[in-house]
Design an enzyme around this catalytic site. Structure first.
Site, short mmCIF file in Angstrom:
data_model
loop_
_atom_site.label_atom_id
_atom_site.label_comp_id
_atom_site.label_asym_id
_atom_site.label_seq_id
_atom_site.Cartn_x
_atom_site.Cartn_y
_atom_site.Cartn_z
N LYS A 123 0.86 -1.19 0.00
CA LYS A 123 0.00 0.00 0.00
C LYS A 123 0.90 1.23 0.00
O LYS A 123 1.91 1.26 0.71
CB LYS A 123 -0.88 -0.03 1.25
N SER A 153 -9.85 -0.47 7.05
CA SER A 153 -9.27 -0.40 5.70
C SER A 153 -8.56 -1.63 5.19
O SER A 153 -8.19 -1.68 4.03
CB SER A 153 -8.30 0.78 5.62
N SER A 175 -9.59 2.00 2.85
CA SER A 175 -8.69 2.76 2.01
C SER A 175 -7.68 1.89 1.25
O SER A 175 -7.06 2.37 0.29
CB SER A 175 -7.93 3.78 2.86
N1 GLN Z 1 -13.16 4.26 6.24
C1 GLN Z 1 -12.48 4.70 7.42
C2 GLN Z 1 -12.05 6.13 7.26
O1 GLN Z 1 -12.37 6.70 6.29
C3 GLN Z 1 -11.32 3.79 7.72
C4 GLN Z 1 -10.09 4.14 6.99
C5 GLN Z 1 -8.91 3.31 7.42
O2 GLN Z 1 -9.07 2.30 8.11
N2 GLN Z 1 -7.74 3.78 7.06
O3 GLN Z 1 -11.43 6.68 8.10
#
Ligand code: GLN
Length: 498
Positions: free
Chosen positions: A88, A187, A163
């Site tokens: 990532k 994420s 994400s």
């Molecule tokens: N969807 C969540 C957010 O927007 C989680 C994102 C994540 O785990 N990095 O913060």
């Protein structure tokens, strides 16, 4: 022979060890596949590309592969020698640019590798490239990437989740046998669920956060994404471990062999079923596969234990106060002075700060910096930040209460299958609400796993979530592996949904 991209991490490692294929051949095979799926920096993904990769460096990848072949020849190979992985784009890497999906870091090159990247490399893994993600890991659909959206390999008109959307799409499309992801509020688990792969977020503190660009430091955790629990166990064993000099929140527990319990029968396993995870908000096409998966576990000897996690709904406001609060502080380092984007010809220092941040950050990141600054400001801190911290503690205690009655908790990862690209992009709150089932474990710092367990509307994958008590990753992987031994959902491929 099975195509290289159809082999699991475990099988590919065995082929490489037996010298039936070389690391260089393997790298070339995957690089050729990945080359069709890049989101060229600044340009939207077009045509057949799913936009999963944001950076490749063939020379660096092949150099790593040659070194792997040399170690295989010398008999000094690591456990995953020569197996490709892609990271990532939130993990800093010396050999590849690191952008965190943000214009702020468009040309950034780190002088060092993140600990997680270095650990996987020290087991012999070869880095294929960097994977698209939401800007600074803020998002649920990968639509907040400054570079491009990522297309879900099961249906190119849908999001892959976020994400870690590039990671999930790349594994599902078999562009890489494995990827790293990060999970702050879901994420790893949510994109794994949306793309029909397996992913695990370990206990907070298991994996080092050094070199992982910070979003919300008290929640951020790294973890592996692959096609099976067996592969995730191998990868997790490689990437976890204390990092006391570089991450003060890394736990002082030795690295473990997370594969050790895979074969353990689940006879008598007590599975906690939180009523709050099965309420009205759960779509029928998700509920069906989840119920069937629970029944499959019962058929293997597990027992259902109905229970309550009464503050599940509160996880949303609590997370969306605390995570932006921490983000507003973490992202203050992007000021145009030390690294990253700097606006040309500013009038003075304040003008430079303002323009740099206005130009470098996307809308969602700005929104969170503003919310975070607000909830931490004098007069509002007690009402928002402090209150959220208190409820966070209660959510963690609710889990401890639940774990007096059960061994693992199971439920859906998300209320629906992956939605269409653009469907929720103008509605941040709709994105936030979809995180309801992943946020509680994040706030409590508990390990969580997502595994494919069926197909819902539009033939889209559905993920079962398993949540364990602190440091119980081996148990989660055990349950997931037993399920995957009895079923074949994890072997289903996009395009072959029948
Ligand atoms: N969807 C969540 C957010 O927007 C989680 C994102 C994540 O785990 N990095 O913060």
């Amino acid at each position: 022979m099975t195509a290289l991209h159809d082999l699991s991490v475990a099988a590919l490692a065995a082929e490489l060890r037996a010298k039936r294929v070389s690391a260089v051949e393997t790298a070339q095979h995957f690089l050729a596949r990945a080359a069709h799926h890049t989101a060229l920096l600044g340009a939207p993904a077009e045509g057949a590309s799913n936009g999963a990769f944001v950076a490749l460096n063939e020379e660096a990848t092949l150099a790593q592969a040659r070194a792997a072949d040399a170690r295989l020849a010398a008999g000094t190979a690591g456990r995953l020698e020569g197996v490709p992985i892609a990271h990532k784009d939130i993990f800093v890497t010396r050999d590849f640019p690191t952008t965190a999906g943000s214009k702020m870091l468009r040309n950034y090159r780190s002088p060092f590798d993140a600990t997680v990247v270095a650990r996987l490399a020290s087991e012999g893994m070869v880095t294929l490239g960097k994977l698209n993600c939401d800007e600074f890991a803020m998002g649920s659909g990968n639509e907040n990437s400054a570079w491009s959206a990522v297309r879900n390999p099961w249906d190119a008109s849908r999001i892959p989740g976020g994400s870690s959307g590039g990671s999930a799409a790349a594994v599902a499309a078999r562009l890489t046998p494995a990827a790293t992801g990060t999970d702050t509020g879901g994420s790893i688990r949510q994109p794994a669920s949306f793309c029909g792969i397996t992913g695990i977020k370990p206990t907070y503190g298991r994996a080092s956060r050094y070199g992982m660009i910070a979003y919300a430091s008290s929640l951020d955790q790294a973890g592996p994404m692959a096609r099976s629990a067996e592969d995730c166990a191998l990868l997790l064993s490689a990437l976890c471990g204390p990092d006391p000099d570089r991450d003060s929140t890394s736990l002082d527990v030795p690295a473990e062999d997370f594969s050790r319990d895979l074969q353990r029968p689940i006879q008598g396993l007590r599975i906690g079923i939180p009523a709050e995870f099965f309420g009205e908000g759960l779509a029928a096409d998700v509920r069906g596969p989840i119920e069937a998966a629970l029944q499959a576990l019962v058929d293997q000897g597990a027992v259902r234990v109905p229970l309550h996690l009464p503050r599940t709904e509160l996880a949303i406001p609590v997370y969306y106060i605390l995570a932006p609060a921490e983000a507003s502080s973490n992202l203050s380092r992007f000021d145009g002075v030390k690294f990253g984007h700097r606006t040309p010809n500013p009038a003075d220092l304040i003008d430079m700060y303002k323009k740099t941040r206005a130009e470098g950050f996307g809308d969602e990141v700005k929104r969170r910096i503003m919310i975070g600054t607000y909830v931490l400001s004098h007069g509002y801190y007690d009402a928002y930040y402090l209150q959220a911290q208190k409820i966070r503690r209660m959510i963690a205690s609710d889990f401890q209460q639940a774990f007096t009655q059960c061994d693992v908790i199971a439920g859906p990862v998300t209320p629906t299958v992956a939605w269409k690209i653009g469907e929720k992009s103008d509605d941040p709150v709709a994105n936030y609400l979809a995180d309801i089932f992943t946020l509680p474990a994040s706030l409590a710092g508990l390990p969580g796993l997502s595994l494919p367990c069926g197909l819902g509307a539009g033939g889209m994958p559905v993920g079962l979530q398993l949540i364990g008590n602190y440091l119980n990753e081996a148990r989660l992987l055990n349950v997931a592996h037993q399920y995957q031994t009895a079923t074949d959902w994890h072997t289903r491929q996009p395009g072959a949904t029948a």
